[in-house]
Design a protein around this motif. Structure first.
Motif, mmCIF file in Angstrom:
data_model
loop_
_atom_site.group_PDB
_atom_site.id
_atom_site.type_symbol
_atom_site.label_atom_id
_atom_site.label_comp_id
_atom_site.label_asym_id
_atom_site.label_seq_id
_atom_site.Cartn_x
_atom_site.Cartn_y
_atom_site.Cartn_z
ATOM 1 N N GLN A 1 0.814 -1.224 0.000
ATOM 2 C CA GLN A 1 0.000 0.000 0.000
ATOM 3 C C GLN A 1 0.843 1.269 0.000
ATOM 4 O OE1 GLN A 1 -3.202 -0.323 -0.387
ATOM 5 N NE2 GLN A 1 -3.024 -2.558 -0.252
ATOM 6 N N VAL A 2 2.163 1.099 0.072
ATOM 7 C CA VAL A 2 3.036 2.282 0.119
ATOM 8 C C VAL A 2 3.172 2.857 -1.282
ATOM 9 C CG1 VAL A 2 5.378 3.110 0.586
ATOM 10 C CG2 VAL A 2 4.330 1.446 2.126
ATOM 11 N N THR A 3 2.906 4.153 -1.402
ATOM 12 C CA THR A 3 3.023 4.775 -2.718
ATOM 13 C C THR A 3 4.258 5.666 -2.801
ATOM 14 O OG1 THR A 3 1.514 6.457 -1.903
ATOM 15 C CG2 THR A 3 0.578 4.750 -3.316
ATOM 16 N N GLN A 4 4.719 6.176 -1.630
ATOM 17 C CA GLN A 4 5.932 7.000 -1.640
ATOM 18 C C GLN A 4 7.163 6.105 -1.699
ATOM 19 O OE1 GLN A 4 3.945 8.370 1.908
ATOM 20 N NE2 GLN A 4 5.195 10.223 1.765
ATOM 21 N N ARG A 5 8.248 6.632 -2.133
ATOM 22 C CA ARG A 5 9.535 5.937 -2.154
ATOM 23 C C ARG A 5 9.454 4.528 -2.753
ATOM 24 N NH1 ARG A 5 13.213 5.928 2.803
ATOM 25 N NH2 ARG A 5 14.682 5.719 1.079
ATOM 26 N N PRO A 6 9.012 4.430 -3.994
ATOM 27 C CA PRO A 6 8.871 3.086 -4.597
ATOM 28 C C PRO A 6 10.206 2.354 -4.730
ATOM 29 C CG PRO A 6 8.551 4.810 -6.237
ATOM 30 C CD PRO A 6 8.632 5.494 -4.914
ATOM 31 N N ASP A 7 11.335 3.090 -4.581
ATOM 32 C CA ASP A 7 12.649 2.449 -4.718
ATOM 33 C C ASP A 7 13.081 1.749 -3.430
ATOM 34 O OD1 ASP A 7 12.759 4.887 -3.392
ATOM 35 O OD2 ASP A 7 14.855 5.255 -3.947
ATOM 36 N N SER B 1 -4.475 -8.783 18.615
ATOM 37 C CA SER B 1 -5.133 -9.010 17.324
ATOM 38 C C SER B 1 -4.160 -8.697 16.203
ATOM 39 C CB SER B 1 -6.368 -8.114 17.175
ATOM 40 O OG SER B 1 -5.956 -6.757 17.057
ATOM 41 N N GLU B 2 -4.490 -9.215 15.034
ATOM 42 C CA GLU B 2 -3.684 -8.917 13.856
ATOM 43 C C GLU B 2 -3.749 -7.428 13.528
ATOM 44 O OE1 GLU B 2 -3.552 -12.031 10.746
ATOM 45 O OE2 GLU B 2 -4.176 -10.385 9.416
ATOM 46 N N ASP B 3 -4.901 -6.793 13.828
ATOM 47 C CA ASP B 3 -5.041 -5.348 13.590
ATOM 48 C C ASP B 3 -3.987 -4.579 14.379
ATOM 49 O OD1 ASP B 3 -7.471 -5.654 12.034
ATOM 50 O OD2 ASP B 3 -8.474 -6.078 13.936
ATOM 51 N N GLU B 4 -3.779 -4.990 15.634
ATOM 52 C CA GLU B 4 -2.787 -4.306 16.481
ATOM 53 C C GLU B 4 -1.381 -4.485 15.919
ATOM 54 O OE1 GLU B 4 -4.962 -4.541 20.855
ATOM 55 O OE2 GLU B 4 -3.139 -5.706 20.505
ATOM 56 N N LEU B 5 -1.078 -5.718 15.537
ATOM 57 C CA LEU B 5 0.252 -6.012 15.014
ATOM 58 C C LEU B 5 0.487 -5.266 13.693
ATOM 59 C CD1 LEU B 5 2.839 -7.558 15.400
ATOM 60 C CD2 LEU B 5 1.736 -9.603 14.455
ATOM 61 N N ALA B 6 -0.539 -5.266 12.832
ATOM 62 C CA ALA B 6 -0.432 -4.542 11.558
ATOM 63 C C ALA B 6 -0.244 -3.047 11.825
ATOM 64 C CB ALA B 6 -1.675 -4.783 10.706
ATOM 65 N N GLY B 7 -0.923 -2.535 12.847
ATOM 66 C CA GLY B 7 -0.802 -1.111 13.178
ATOM 67 C C GLY B 7 0.620 -0.751 13.564
ATOM 68 N N VAL B 8 1.234 -1.593 14.390
ATOM 69 C CA VAL B 8 2.576 -1.274 14.874
ATOM 70 C C VAL B 8 3.617 -1.457 13.761
ATOM 71 C CG1 VAL B 8 3.577 -3.371 15.908
ATOM 72 C CG2 VAL B 8 3.735 -1.229 17.114
ATOM 73 N N ILE B 9 3.436 -2.473 12.918
ATOM 74 C CA ILE B 9 4.369 -2.648 11.792
ATOM 75 C C ILE B 9 4.185 -1.490 10.801
ATOM 76 C CG2 ILE B 9 5.074 -4.146 9.869
ATOM 77 C CD1 ILE B 9 4.178 -6.561 11.570
ATOM 78 N N GLY B 10 2.926 -1.105 10.593
ATOM 79 C CA GLY B 10 2.637 0.039 9.716
ATOM 80 C C GLY B 10 3.313 1.311 10.215
ATOM 81 N N HIS B 11 3.290 1.490 11.544
ATOM 82 C CA HIS B 11 3.942 2.658 12.157
ATOM 83 C C HIS B 11 5.447 2.659 11.842
ATOM 84 C CE1 HIS B 11 4.836 5.611 15.415
ATOM 85 N NE2 HIS B 11 5.945 4.881 15.535
ATOM 86 N N LEU C 1 -1.933 2.913 6.126
ATOM 87 C CA LEU C 1 -1.496 1.686 5.442
ATOM 88 C C LEU C 1 -2.318 0.495 5.917
ATOM 89 C CD1 LEU C 1 2.430 1.957 5.560
ATOM 90 C CD2 LEU C 1 0.946 2.292 3.563
ATOM 91 N N ALA C 2 -2.493 0.404 7.254
ATOM 92 C CA ALA C 2 -3.237 -0.720 7.822
ATOM 93 C C ALA C 2 -4.668 -0.736 7.291
ATOM 94 C CB ALA C 2 -3.229 -0.644 9.346
ATOM 95 N N ALA C 3 -5.307 0.430 7.240
ATOM 96 C CA ALA C 3 -6.691 0.503 6.759
ATOM 97 C C ALA C 3 -6.775 0.093 5.292
ATOM 98 C CB ALA C 3 -7.241 1.917 6.953
ATOM 99 N N ARG C 4 -5.894 0.649 4.472
ATOM 100 C CA ARG C 4 -5.943 0.326 3.036
ATOM 101 C C ARG C 4 -5.688 -1.156 2.789
ATOM 102 N NH1 ARG C 4 -3.217 5.310 2.045
ATOM 103 N NH2 ARG C 4 -1.268 4.330 1.393
ATOM 104 N N ARG D 1 -11.636 1.033 5.368
ATOM 105 C CA ARG D 1 -10.826 -0.187 5.257
ATOM 106 C C ARG D 1 -10.900 -0.772 3.862
ATOM 107 N NH1 ARG D 1 -12.135 -3.905 10.488
ATOM 108 N NH2 ARG D 1 -10.767 -5.383 9.436
ATOM 109 N N GLY D 2 -9.770 -1.290 3.420
ATOM 110 C CA GLY D 2 -9.728 -1.991 2.150
ATOM 111 C C GLY D 2 -10.497 -3.307 2.245
ATOM 112 N N ALA D 3 -10.685 -3.947 1.101
ATOM 113 C CA ALA D 3 -11.561 -5.124 1.055
ATOM 114 C C ALA D 3 -10.860 -6.416 1.492
ATOM 115 C CB ALA D 3 -12.095 -5.291 -0.360
ATOM 116 N N ALA D 4 -9.527 -6.402 1.538
ATOM 117 C CA ALA D 4 -8.800 -7.644 1.843
ATOM 118 C C ALA D 4 -9.141 -8.162 3.239
ATOM 119 C CB ALA D 4 -7.301 -7.399 1.740
ATOM 120 N N HIS D 5 -9.137 -9.477 3.391
ATOM 121 C CA HIS D 5 -9.417 -10.081 4.695
ATOM 122 C C HIS D 5 -8.128 -10.272 5.476
ATOM 123 C CE1 HIS D 5 -13.601 -10.813 3.890
ATOM 124 N NE2 HIS D 5 -13.278 -11.304 2.710
ATOM 125 N N PRO D 6 -8.168 -10.074 6.795
ATOM 126 C CA PRO D 6 -6.976 -10.370 7.605
ATOM 127 C C PRO D 6 -6.571 -11.843 7.452
ATOM 128 C CG PRO D 6 -8.635 -9.224 8.898
ATOM 129 C CD PRO D 6 -9.277 -9.581 7.592
#
Ligand SMILES: [Zn+2]
Length: 458
Positions: free
Chosen positions: A44-50, A85-95, A167-170, A224-229
């Motif tokens: 989901q990251v659009t900045q810094r594609p390199d 929850s996976e939401d929490e873990l995704a949030g912290v990795i996203g951070h 990022l987590a939401a998308r 939130r994006g459509a993907a399932h956890p």
């Protein structure tokens, strides 16, 4: 601004240092899971594609997460044990990805250790015979006492929070996972007490009173994006954490008083009494209280001849010829006292179970005679680990237990024999101490068991 390539190089250097001094969790299922979460977020990251990214679980019992330059992102065992929850873990990795995306450079603090007092010993020379010892003397091993990273600014934290929840939401997760995780980390820190030297999450990601409130409010505005956890339910998520080691991990060896014991390499070594001990994945080290001398035990590669280990350590052939052959605990060993202009080294290579181990004692030349006996005694104490010692080495692993009807958290801890106090159990499960838990609620509880080897000995 440095180039992405240079940034990657710097990150790679720090990443190998983390691997040597803190260590990585090798469980492929767990690490693969964290990496899959990371990949979905990065998509989901659009900045810094390199930029490229790498995700690892650091073998650290403290709850923390951090990112190095060049996209090396880590969560610790300690923070995984606190996630609900996976939401929490995704949030912290996203951070953490947020810090990389926004190019918040990481500086490492120079942690002051007794080893730093060993000035005048040329680390490059010591490093030839003992990379870890040389690193510590040279200040490269500054992470040896844990992760000591300089804090981000509060503005950088806000930016990383904003990027992380977006990022987590998308990617399909509940963006409220990050504030929920932050809330748990705040409770954990309050319980542990504010030790400024503790390498906790908030030591390098400063908390603000409004942080949980602000991220919660921001999360409500996101779609939130459509993907399932991957692990969408509590049961599925806790199944991913099943067997996680909580607290000290004896897999890299433990100190029982001054005796270093390695359960998987099946060896023991008595370090000098009263010296400050330090254990990393690469070495077990003890330093005299003023830092005037140190002893390090390290692996020197495979082989049945101790001289092979000496050669592999870079010892010149003329010095190999001067090795004194002897036996230690019935094992073939070879010794040498070597020196440079300022440092003198007491070196012993011992062959044991098709591997060569090196015990290196080091001090300045002028004080060497003071420590000579201590070095010799330490090297001679090398021996196979006794079966009774091996059987006493314990570890705690995370398990999920189903709460019974009418059972309180305190009852559950008593019934299961969990090693966390009730308050810790409440924090780690994201519930109040006195909460009335519904029957069937799955609670994380670390259970003590005998250490079991789970990876080939290094
Ligand atoms: Zn941060």
């Amino acid at each position: 601004m440095i180039s992405t390539r240079k940034e990657r190089e710097l990150g790679q250097e720090a990443a190998s240092e983390i691997e040597q001094t803190v260590g990585l969790v090798r469980d492929p299922a767990l690490v693969g899971y964290v990496q899959e979460l990371g990949r979905r977020l990065v998509a989901q990251v659009t900045q810094r594609p390199d930029a490229s990214y790498e995700f690892q679980v650091a073998d650290d019992a403290e709850p923390n997460a951090f990112a190095l330059p060049g996209g090396f992102v880590y969560v610790t065992r300690g923070i995984l044990a606190l996630a609900n929850s996976e939401d929490e873990l995704a949030g912290v990795i996203g951070h953490e990805i947020g810090h990389v995306v926004a190019r918040h450079s990481v500086r490492q603090f120079e942690a002051s250790t007794p080893f730093a007092l060993l000035f005048g010993v040329p680390s490059a020379i010591v490093g030839v015979v003992s990379p870890a010892l040389g690193g510590i003397l040279g200040g490269v091993g500054k992470l040896a006492n844990g992760l000591v990273l300089a804090p981000y600014s509060r503005e950088q934290e806000r930016e990383a929070d904003r990027i992380g929840i977006a990022l987590a939401a998308r990617a399909g997760w509940d963006p409220a996972g990050l504030p929920s995780m932050l809330h748990t980390l705040e409770r954990e820190e309050a319980l542990a007490g504010n030790d400024p030297s503790r390498p906790s999450f908030f030591a390098n990601h400063p908390a603000t009173p409004e942080r949980v409130k602000d991220t919660t409010a921001a999360a409500r505005t996101l779609t939130r994006g459509a993907a399932h956890p991957i692990a969408g339910t509590r049961a599925a998520f806790l199944a991913r954490l099943d067997g996680l080691v909580v607290g000290p991990d004896p897999a890299n060896g433990i100190f029982v008083n001054n005796v270093f014991q390695h359960p998987d390499l099946r060896l023991a070594l008595e370090m000098p009494v009263g010296w400050k001990a330090n254990n990393t994945p690469a070495s077990a080290i003890a330093a005299e209280s003023e830092g005037r001398a140190a002893v390090a035990l390290e692996g020197a590669g495979e082989g049945d001849d101790p001289a092979d280990g000496a050669r592999r350590d870079g010892l010149e052939e003329r010095l190999v010829q001067r090795l004194t052959r002897r036996t230690i605990a019935g094992l073939p060993a070879a010794q040498l006292i070597a020196q440079d202009r300022e440092a003198r080294l007491h070196l012993t290579w011992i062959a044991y179970q098709s591997q060569v181990f090196r015990v290196a004692g080091v001090s300045a030349i002028r004080t060497f005679e003071t420590y000579r006996e201590t070095f010799a005694r330490t090297a001679s104490s090398f021996r196979p680990l006794r079966a009774d010692e091996h059987d006493r080495i314990m570890e705690a692993r995370l398990r999920a237990y189903s709460v019974r009807a009418g059972e309180s958290l305190a009852d559950l801890v008593t019934r299961t024999g969990g090693i966390w106090k009730v308050e810790q159990t409440a924090v780690a499960n994201g519930v109040a101490v006195a909460a009335r838990l519904p029957e069937g609620f799955l609670a994380k509880v670390p259970i003590r068991q005998r250490h079991s080897a789970r990876q080939p000995a290094k």
